[in-house]
Design a protein around this motif. Structure first.
Motif, PDB file in Angstrom:
ATOM      1  N   GLY B  60       0.810  -1.204   0.000  1.00 27.89           N
ATOM      2  CA  GLY B  60       0.000   0.000   0.000  1.00 27.89           C
ATOM      3  C   GLY B  60       0.848   1.261   0.000  1.00 27.89           C
ATOM      4  N   THR B  61       0.177   2.410  -0.147  1.00 26.86           N
ATOM      5  CA  THR B  61       0.921   3.669  -0.201  1.00 26.86           C
ATOM      6  C   THR B  61       0.323   4.703   0.736  1.00 26.86           C
ATOM      7  N   ILE B  62       1.171   5.633   1.160  1.00 24.42           N
ATOM      8  CA  ILE B  62       0.729   6.784   1.948  1.00 24.42           C
ATOM      9  C   ILE B  62       0.900   8.009   1.062  1.00 24.42           C
ATOM     10  N   LEU B  63      -0.168   8.807   0.942  1.00 21.98           N
ATOM     11  CA  LEU B  63      -0.077  10.041   0.166  1.00 21.98           C
ATOM     12  C   LEU B  63      -0.186  11.217   1.114  1.00 21.98           C
ATOM     13  N   PHE B  64       0.755  12.133   1.024  1.00 19.05           N
ATOM     14  CA  PHE B  64       0.661  13.354   1.812  1.00 19.05           C
ATOM     15  C   PHE B  64       0.593  14.508   0.843  1.00 19.05           C
ATOM     16  N   GLU B  65      -0.462  15.290   0.917  1.00 19.94           N
ATOM     17  CA  GLU B  65      -0.739  16.371  -0.031  1.00 19.94           C
ATOM     18  C   GLU B  65      -0.620  15.862  -1.464  1.00 19.94           C
ATOM     19  N   GLY B  66      -1.104  14.639  -1.674  1.00 18.88           N
ATOM     20  CA  GLY B  66      -1.163  14.099  -3.020  1.00 18.88           C
ATOM     21  C   GLY B  66       0.077  13.367  -3.481  1.00 18.88           C
ATOM     22  N   ASN B  67       1.169  13.481  -2.735  1.00 18.90           N
ATOM     23  CA  ASN B  67       2.396  12.812  -3.169  1.00 18.90           C
ATOM     24  C   ASN B  67       2.687  11.608  -2.296  1.00 18.90           C
ATOM     25  N   PRO B  68       3.132  10.516  -2.914  1.00 19.36           N
ATOM     26  CA  PRO B  68       3.487   9.361  -2.095  1.00 19.36           C
ATOM     27  C   PRO B  68       4.695   9.661  -1.205  1.00 19.36           C
ATOM     28  N   VAL B  69       4.616   9.221   0.044  1.00 18.44           N
ATOM     29  CA  VAL B  69       5.716   9.486   0.979  1.00 18.44           C
ATOM     30  C   VAL B  69       6.075   8.214   1.735  1.00 18.44           C
ATOM     31  N   VAL B  70       7.325   8.152   2.152  1.00 17.60           N
ATOM     32  CA  VAL B  70       7.774   7.091   3.050  1.00 17.60           C
ATOM     33  C   VAL B  70       8.616   7.767   4.117  1.00 17.60           C
ATOM     34  N   PHE B  71       8.253   7.588   5.362  1.00 22.39           N
ATOM     35  CA  PHE B  71       9.047   8.212   6.425  1.00 22.39           C
ATOM     36  C   PHE B  71       9.914   7.163   7.095  1.00 22.39           C
ATOM     37  N   PRO B  72      11.210   7.359   7.077  1.00 21.16           N
ATOM     38  CA  PRO B  72      12.081   6.371   7.738  1.00 21.16           C
ATOM     39  C   PRO B  72      11.949   6.402   9.258  1.00 21.16           C
ATOM     40  N   ASP B  73      11.583   7.527   9.835  1.00 21.84           N
ATOM     41  CA  ASP B  73      11.345   7.575  11.283  1.00 21.84           C
ATOM     42  C   ASP B  73      10.423   8.745  11.617  1.00 21.84           C
ATOM     43  N   PRO B  74       9.862   8.764  12.832  1.00 19.37           N
ATOM     44  CA  PRO B  74       8.836   9.754  13.165  1.00 19.37           C
ATOM     45  C   PRO B  74       9.296  11.209  13.034  1.00 19.37           C
ATOM     46  N   SER B  75      10.585  11.473  13.211  1.00 24.35           N
ATOM     47  CA  SER B  75      10.994  12.876  13.145  1.00 24.35           C
ATOM     48  C   SER B  75      10.830  13.408  11.718  1.00 24.35           C
ATOM     49  N   LYS B  76      10.994  12.513  10.724  1.00 25.56           N
ATOM     50  CA  LYS B  76      10.818  12.945   9.335  1.00 25.56           C
ATOM     51  C   LYS B  76       9.337  13.261   9.069  1.00 25.56           C
ATOM     52  N   ALA B  77       8.459  12.459   9.614  1.00 26.46           N
ATOM     53  CA  ALA B  77       7.036  12.712   9.453  1.00 26.46           C
ATOM     54  C   ALA B  77       6.676  14.064  10.070  1.00 26.46           C
ATOM     55  N   ARG B  78       7.255  14.325  11.235  1.00 20.26           N
ATOM     56  CA  ARG B  78       6.960  15.586  11.910  1.00 20.26           C
ATOM     57  C   ARG B  78       7.490  16.767  11.105  1.00 20.26           C
ATOM     58  N   ASP B  79       8.644  16.589  10.488  1.00 16.59           N
ATOM     59  CA  ASP B  79       9.226  17.685   9.714  1.00 16.59           C
ATOM     60  C   ASP B  79       8.313  18.125   8.561  1.00 16.59           C
ATOM     61  N   VAL B  80       7.617  17.163   7.919  1.00 16.90           N
ATOM     62  CA  VAL B  80       6.730  17.595   6.842  1.00 16.90           C
ATOM     63  C   VAL B  80       5.371  18.050   7.368  1.00 16.90           C
ATOM     64  N   GLY B  81       5.051  17.773   8.625  1.00 15.42           N
ATOM     65  CA  GLY B  81       3.812  18.279   9.188  1.00 15.42           C
ATOM     66  C   GLY B  81       2.831  17.228   9.675  1.00 15.42           C
ATOM     67  N   ILE B  82       3.325  16.045  10.003  1.00 12.49           N
ATOM     68  CA  ILE B  82       2.436  15.047  10.612  1.00 12.49           C
ATOM     69  C   ILE B  82       2.920  14.788  12.041  1.00 12.49           C
ATOM     70  N   SER B  83       2.120  15.219  13.007  1.00 10.19           N
ATOM     71  CA  SER B  83       2.513  15.032  14.405  1.00 10.19           C
ATOM     72  C   SER B  83       1.549  14.081  15.083  1.00 10.19           C
ATOM     73  N   ILE B  84       2.066  13.351  16.066  1.00  3.26           N
ATOM     74  CA  ILE B  84       1.200  12.432  16.808  1.00  3.26           C
ATOM     75  C   ILE B  84       1.358  12.683  18.299  1.00  3.26           C
ATOM     76  N   ILE B  85       0.237  12.680  19.007  1.00  2.00           N
ATOM     77  CA  ILE B  85       0.294  12.772  20.470  1.00  2.00           C
ATOM     78  C   ILE B  85      -0.149  11.421  21.010  1.00  2.00           C
ATOM     79  N   HIS B  86       0.786  10.714  21.598  1.00  2.00           N
ATOM     80  CA  HIS B  86       0.475   9.391  22.096  1.00  2.00           C
ATOM     81  C   HIS B  86      -0.301   9.489  23.403  1.00  2.00           C
ATOM     82  N   GLN B  87      -0.932   8.361  23.731  1.00  2.00           N
ATOM     83  CA  GLN B  87      -1.692   8.300  24.975  1.00  2.00           C
ATOM     84  C   GLN B  87      -0.782   8.593  26.164  1.00  2.00           C
TER      85      GLN B  87
END
Lengths: 316, 502
Positions: B60-87
């Motif tokens: 499967g694929t992940i699209l962010f703003e229409g473009n396929p993305v692969v994040f090697p680790d959470p800090s990369k996801a955060r850099d493009v603008g995807i943040s997660i707040i864990h329980q």
């Protein structure tokens, strides 16, 4: 078979058992090839006599550790027991009476620990360091700084008695181990000890009386220390104030090597036994090589650290 | 309708040969609050961990703003603008608010590595002010309340210019009265155009705050529901895969003799409380945090000290301050904190199940393993505990199945009175309904049941009679026939000494 082994290793505490067996085989093979005097009857009899007492006291200590506690006073308890025993024999008390009194003294010392931990709810480490120093002081008082010797030969010669070539102290140790393994695996106490060690609160909420269990374990530990001290006294034929000093650490070394978790809960008696045998054979072999005790200590310590290393779990 | 900011297509993931995600499509749009629900094990967390780069997907694929993305680790996801707040928050308790917000940012260091504190504090203050938070940015995080810590987490995400904010059970650690304040902040972010993924077990919150809800079941998409009033039932039936009309089964039954009579019992957190429970009766004990409901249970069970009063089990007085006395009388207690009080996670199902009843399996001091095995097998079947076998560590079970193990442990003693304290806390919808059915069944078999709960719908759903406590006293008692939620809430927050509601 492979699956059985894989499952066995996964179970808590069993990893060390398997590793120890492998290590033990390699170590024994290496020594018997390298050292001509290693694989002899007299060496093994010696080895068994030397490890019997350590083996005895490591049994209750292993169980105490499983409940998440610790007992660092074993050496001092043994000292007090042996010196009292020696003095009683010197005073002409019959051997059976002296044995009985000595076991009582051990039980009393154990219940002092038990009282501190189970009734006063002191931390086991603090309480037993306290009693360790306290009882060692008592050793000095009892001996007055002189060693007590000149024990009756009917007593000391017991250490030279064998059944089918095996020293009776070693047989007694095996018997205690067998009982402990049975109790830990087949009775209520076994499950309760692990439960208390893993989660004291949840076990209280299940109606398990942790304090009662802890108290009894300390008393048992004291009794076994008394018995072990008698065999040691037979071997040495004299008792001085430093008797069995540092024995607590030696015991801990053996059972930690056997994979008993110092934080409580996991571990099994077989591991403790293998740890004990491993250290005993290692020290014996190194003796034959001609290594002094100081270097031996370094190597045993190194082994503990290595055995405690866990490979980091893979992510994902 | 705007394009989705974040979209996944056919995400697949297996662990050790077990497929946990079987082609998940998911999307969230700008300025939308998208709920993500499903029972434990449905795949919510795994999906989020794949999106944020903690796990890698098998397909499967992940699209962010229409473009396929692969994040090697959470800090990369955060850099493009995807943040997660864990329980469980990811904060350093010994550092200040500002330091936590900008922790791994390089912008506040000059080329010698010296931190520009003035700029950092200024920026932190600005971000928190925008969130409507009145916090001193120099305070250490450990001095903050849970809600304030959550605000710091949100500020962290905002400072990273989050376009997508994933919130995993954001209300789980919050006191009830602070959930609305959290909603306020979430709505503000929504208005700013942030896409929010809201993961929760609490249907009331999902209903209130979400625009749409994605339902997962067994690693598959069950569907997406546009939220509006009354749609929440659809969501629940999609989650559990059947109609929810029998969510709270409640049989009509007649009560027998009195099993428990508590007379004027006092102790820590409890003042002169009296209560009666009959055989076959389910009594709901409702109260807010600190109302004394847990103190009541622990004192009756002998777990904490009783300073006055009497407890009778079927006319025989129960000795005070002794759990053994309570247990051997026939009282069983399922505590609220499962992991700390209910189970021993490192031990297996068998050991946990017989833990409170070991003596029953002894013969001449030796445990009868065969008898134990058969009895535990019976419990696993009756309670439908989903496991790989009895020897499975309880740690590896889901919350609902862990709770069933606790239940099995006490049912093994054949009690006459069962006290359940928050029996469905941290349990998914499916297991919840099974627990409700179990309560009904046990009451039909003649057990007296006291269910302590801080969830009004649950109390009203299963009880024959409801008792309300506030500040260590009983402030209301009602036969459960058409009483409104507001009545219970009022009694639970009343300061009165209490009999006026009778």
């Amino acid at each position: 078979m492979r699956k059985f082994l894989a499952d066995y290793i996964k179970k808590d505490g069993n990893r060390n058992v398997v590793l120890l067996i492998v290590y033990l085989v390699i170590q024994t093979a290496a020594f018997s090839i390298l050292l001509p005097n290693f694989m002899t009857v007299s060496n093994f009899q010696n080895l068994m006599r030397q490890s019997a007492e350590l083996g005895m006291v490591s049994i209750p200590l292993a169980i105490v550790l499983m409940t998440g506690n610790i007992d660092l006073s074993i050496g001092s308890v043994m000292g007090v027991c042996a010196i009292s025993m020696a003095r009683m024999l010197r005073a002409g008390l019959p051997i059976p009476a002296a044995v009985l009194f000595t076991v009582c003294i051990g039980a009393l010392a154990g219940s002092l620990n038990g009282f501190c931990v189970a009734k006063l709810h002191l931390d086991g480490l603090v309480a037993t360091i306290g009693t360790q120093v306290m009882l060692r002081g008592f050793c000095y008082i009892l001996t007055g700084g002189r060693s007590v010797s000149g024990l009756p030969s009917e007593f000391t010669r017991v250490s030279k008695m064998y059944v089918l070539g095996v020293p009776i102290s070693f047989l007694l140790m095996l018997a205690i181990f067998a009982v402990a393994i049975f109790v830990m695996q087949k009775t209520r106490i076994g499950i309760q000890v692990h439960a208390v060690g893993y989660n004291a609160r949840a076990s209280r909420f299940s109606g398990i009386e942790a304090d009662k269990i802890k108290f009894r374990l300390f008393v048992m530990s004291g009794c076994v220390a008394a018995i072990a001290s008698m065999f040691m006294l037979m071997r040495f034929a004299s008792a001085e104030s430093e008797f069995a000093n540092g024995y607590d650490t030696d015991t801990l070394v053996a059972i930690l090597l056997g994979g008993i978790n110092i934080a409580g809960g996991s571990g099994n008696m077989l591991g403790a036994f293998l740890g004990l045998i491993t250290v005993a054979i290692l020290k014996n072999g190194l003796n034959h090589i001609g290594m002094t005790a100081t270097y031996q200590q370094f190597i045993v310590g190194l082994l503990i650290v290595i055995s405690a290393v866990r490979l980091p779990k893979k992510r994902d | 309708m705007s394009e989705p900011v974040l979209q996944t297509k056919g995400i697949e993931k297996s662990f050790f040969g077990v497929q946990v995600l079987k082609g998940i499509d998911f999307e969230v749009r700008r300025g939308e609050i998208m709920g993500l629900v499903g029972e434990n094990g449905a795949g919510k967390s795994t999906l989020m961990k794949i999106i944020t780069g903690l796990y890698t997907n098998d397909g499967g694929t992940i699209l962010f703003e229409g473009n396929p993305v692969v994040f090697p680790d959470p800090s990369k996801a955060r850099d493009v603008g995807i943040s997660i707040i864990h329980q469980e928050f990811n904060l350093f308790s010994q550092l200040s608010v500002a330091e936590n917000i900008f922790l791994d940012r390089k912008d506040y260091r000059n080329r010698y590595g010296i931190v520009d504190w003035k700029k950092m504090y200024g920026d932190a203050e600005r971000i928190l002010r925008e969130l409507g938070a009145d916090l001193d940015v120099r305070t250490l995080v450990r001095q903050l309340s849970v809600r304030e810590q959550q605000l710091v987490e949100i500020a962290k995400a905002v400072s990273a210019n989050a376009k997508v904010l994933i919130m995993d059970e954001p209300s789980a650690a919050l006191p009830d009265n602070e959930v609305q304040k959290m909603f306020h902040v979430v709505r503000m972010l929504k208005d700013r155009g942030v896409a929010i993924v809201y993961i929760s077990h609490r249907m009331k919150e999902i209903e209130e705050i979400c625009d749409r809800v994605s339902v997962l079941r067994d690693g598959r998409n069950e569907g997406v529901v546009e939220m509006s009033k009354g749609k929440v039932d659809d969501v629940i039936s999609m989650m559990i895969g059947r109609e929810i009309s029998d969510y709270y089964p409640h049989s009509r039954r007649s009560f027998g003799q009195v099993v428990l009579r508590v007379e004027g019992v006092s102790g820590q957190g409890l003042e002169e409380t009296s209560l009666e429970i009959k055989s076959g009766e389910v009594v709901g004990l409702y109260g807010l945090a600190g109302s004394g409901t847990t103190d009541f249970a622990e004192i009756v069970m002998g777990l904490s000290r009783r300073s006055a009063g009497k407890v009778f089990y079927k006319e025989a007085e129960v000795k005070r301050d002794s759990i053994k006395a309570a247990m051997s009388a026939g009282i069983a207690y399922v505590p609220p904190d499962r992991r700390k009080e209910g189970i021993i996670v490192m031990m297996d199902i068998t050991q946990n199940t017989v833990m409170a009843n070991l003596r029953a399996y002894e013969k001449a001091g030796v445990l009868q393993n065969k008898k134990i095995y058969e009895k535990v097998e019976e419990h696993v079947e009756n309670l439908q505990i989903k496991c790989a076998g009895q020897s499975q560590q309880v740690l590896r079970l889901s919350g609902g199945n862990q709770q069933k193990v606790v239940l099995a442990k006490w049912l093994d003693r054949n009690p006459g009175l069962l006290i359940l304290n928050e029996p469905t806390r941290g349990v998914d919808v499916g297991a919840k309904s099974e627990i409700y059915r179990m309560i009904d069944k046990l009451a039909n078999e003649g057990l007296g049941i006291l269910m302590i709960s801080s969830e009004v719908p649950e109390v009203l759903g299963v009880s024959d009679r409801v008792v309300v406590m506030c500040r260590g006293r009983v402030t209301g008692e009602y036969v459960n026939e058409g009483i409104g939620q507001d009545v219970l809430l009022k009694a639970a927050s009343s300061n009165a000494g209490g009999e006026e509601n009778e």
